[in-house]
Design a protein around this motif. Structure first.
Motif, mmCIF file in Angstrom:
data_model
loop_
_atom_site.group_PDB
_atom_site.id
_atom_site.type_symbol
_atom_site.label_atom_id
_atom_site.label_comp_id
_atom_site.label_asym_id
_atom_site.label_seq_id
_atom_site.Cartn_x
_atom_site.Cartn_y
_atom_site.Cartn_z
ATOM 1 N N ILE A 99 0.860 -0.895 0.175
ATOM 2 C CA ILE A 99 -0.225 0.091 -0.071
ATOM 3 C C ILE A 99 0.757 1.048 -0.059
ATOM 4 O O ILE A 99 1.748 1.462 0.760
ATOM 5 C CB ILE A 99 -1.112 0.036 1.243
ATOM 6 C CG1 ILE A 99 -1.914 -1.202 1.306
ATOM 7 C CG2 ILE A 99 -1.958 1.585 1.190
ATOM 8 C CD1 ILE A 99 -2.429 -1.263 2.663
ATOM 9 N N MET A 100 0.480 1.926 -0.861
ATOM 10 C CA MET A 100 1.254 3.555 -1.024
ATOM 11 C C MET A 100 0.695 4.219 0.256
ATOM 12 O O MET A 100 -0.207 4.392 0.455
ATOM 13 C CB MET A 100 0.971 4.310 -2.044
ATOM 14 C CG MET A 100 1.618 3.495 -3.355
ATOM 15 S SD MET A 100 1.175 4.462 -5.059
ATOM 16 C CE MET A 100 -0.410 4.067 -5.379
ATOM 17 N N VAL A 101 1.743 4.936 0.881
ATOM 18 C CA VAL A 101 1.612 5.718 2.229
ATOM 19 C C VAL A 101 2.235 7.218 1.933
ATOM 20 O O VAL A 101 3.228 7.348 1.513
ATOM 21 C CB VAL A 101 2.530 5.062 3.343
ATOM 22 C CG1 VAL A 101 2.381 5.602 4.721
ATOM 23 C CG2 VAL A 101 2.022 3.613 3.492
ATOM 24 N N GLY A 102 1.609 8.141 2.722
ATOM 25 C CA GLY A 102 1.826 9.319 2.869
ATOM 26 C C GLY A 102 1.614 9.800 4.179
ATOM 27 O O GLY A 102 0.566 9.365 4.913
ATOM 28 N N PHE A 103 2.350 10.571 4.908
ATOM 29 C CA PHE A 103 2.094 11.058 5.962
ATOM 30 C C PHE A 103 1.562 12.384 6.342
ATOM 31 O O PHE A 103 1.833 13.445 5.343
ATOM 32 C CB PHE A 103 3.619 11.096 7.074
ATOM 33 C CG PHE A 103 4.135 9.724 7.320
ATOM 34 C CD1 PHE A 103 3.418 8.921 8.221
ATOM 35 C CD2 PHE A 103 5.379 9.369 6.844
ATOM 36 C CE1 PHE A 103 3.932 7.646 8.338
ATOM 37 C CE2 PHE A 103 5.859 8.146 7.137
ATOM 38 C CZ PHE A 103 5.117 7.306 7.937
ATOM 39 N N THR A 104 0.932 12.872 7.280
ATOM 40 C CA THR A 104 0.508 14.289 7.694
ATOM 41 C C THR A 104 0.899 14.426 9.111
ATOM 42 O O THR A 104 0.965 13.499 9.607
ATOM 43 C CB THR A 104 -1.093 14.450 7.661
ATOM 44 O OG1 THR A 104 -1.679 13.423 8.658
ATOM 45 C CG2 THR A 104 -1.771 13.958 6.182
ATOM 46 N N SER A 105 1.327 15.655 9.487
ATOM 47 C CA SER A 105 1.921 15.984 10.515
ATOM 48 C C SER A 105 1.365 17.479 11.021
ATOM 49 O O SER A 105 1.665 18.205 10.253
ATOM 50 C CB SER A 105 3.306 15.988 10.620
ATOM 51 O OG SER A 105 4.147 16.427 11.849
ATOM 52 N N GLY A 106 1.194 17.660 12.386
ATOM 53 C CA GLY A 106 1.030 18.935 12.842
ATOM 54 C C GLY A 106 2.341 19.558 13.252
ATOM 55 O O GLY A 106 2.405 20.671 13.872
ATOM 56 N N TYR A 107 3.432 18.765 13.282
ATOM 57 C CA TYR A 107 4.749 19.041 13.782
ATOM 58 C C TYR A 107 5.733 19.431 12.790
ATOM 59 O O TYR A 107 6.895 19.793 13.197
ATOM 60 C CB TYR A 107 5.122 18.069 14.678
ATOM 61 C CG TYR A 107 4.222 17.628 16.029
ATOM 62 C CD1 TYR A 107 4.550 18.192 17.216
ATOM 63 C CD2 TYR A 107 3.447 16.512 15.737
ATOM 64 C CE1 TYR A 107 3.536 17.725 17.887
ATOM 65 C CE2 TYR A 107 2.675 15.876 16.879
ATOM 66 C CZ TYR A 107 2.618 16.792 17.821
ATOM 67 O OH TYR A 107 1.792 16.625 19.043
ATOM 68 N N GLY A 108 5.287 19.431 11.577
ATOM 69 C CA GLY A 108 6.491 19.785 10.663
ATOM 70 C C GLY A 108 7.698 18.750 10.660
ATOM 71 O O GLY A 108 7.485 17.848 10.925
ATOM 72 N N GLU A 109 8.727 19.316 10.352
ATOM 73 C CA GLU A 109 10.028 18.576 10.192
ATOM 74 C C GLU A 109 10.552 18.377 11.642
ATOM 75 O O GLU A 109 11.547 17.404 11.708
ATOM 76 C CB GLU A 109 10.899 19.372 9.250
ATOM 77 C CG GLU A 109 10.750 19.197 7.874
ATOM 78 C CD GLU A 109 10.100 17.923 7.173
ATOM 79 O OE1 GLU A 109 10.973 16.931 7.407
ATOM 80 O OE2 GLU A 109 9.392 17.795 6.640
ATOM 81 N N SER A 110 10.091 18.676 12.551
ATOM 82 C CA SER A 110 10.407 18.639 14.070
ATOM 83 C C SER A 110 10.107 17.382 14.802
ATOM 84 O O SER A 110 10.640 17.031 15.730
ATOM 85 C CB SER A 110 9.906 19.688 15.169
ATOM 86 O OG SER A 110 8.504 19.566 15.181
#
Length: 128
Positions: free
Chosen positions: A82-93
């Motif tokens: 399964i292809m995956v993509g992340f979401t984040s409220g923390y940016g690159e930190s």
């Protein structure tokens, strides 16, 4: 295909986010982008149940789930093809493990353009 267009092979998407409101927002965006079927999970167990019951083309996964990360879930999805993509409220930190650093990621809040671009990037990586 433009960089933010959903590839036509992406028909079923899993959204994993511990915030139900954000997950529902993602579902609405994905539907508006032409995704035929969106499954929403608010925890890892629900996500794995959905994956066991449905053919998933792409998983949109929040990096931070309650007090844990979703990296083990991402590994399980990738192992299933399964292809995956992340979401984040923390940016690159909020750094990813080394083996997941190439997984495309977008920051919250997201919109049609950023989710479309995320899926297109993940699809482009698979085609390499």
């Amino acid at each position: 295909m433009q960089s933010n267009e959903i590839p036509p092979t992406i028909k079923t998407v899993l959204v994993l986010d511990d915030n139900f409101i954000i997950a529902m927002d993602a579902e609405e965006i994905l539907t508006s982008l032409g995704v035929a079927e969106v499954h929403v999970a608010t925890n890892a167990e629900q996500a794995m149940e959905i994956v066991a019951a449905h053919a998933i083309d792409f998983a949109l996964i929040d990096v931070n789930l309650d007090s844990d990360t979703s990296f083990i879930i991402a590994d399980a999805m990738i192992a299933r093809g399964i292809m995956v993509g992340f979401t984040s409220g923390y940016g690159e930190s909020f750094p990813s493990p080394e083996h997941l650093r190439d997984v495309p990621r977008i920051d919250k809040p997201f919109n049609e353009m950023t989710i479309g671009s995320l899926i297109a990037a993940a699809h482009g990586q698979r085609d390499r």
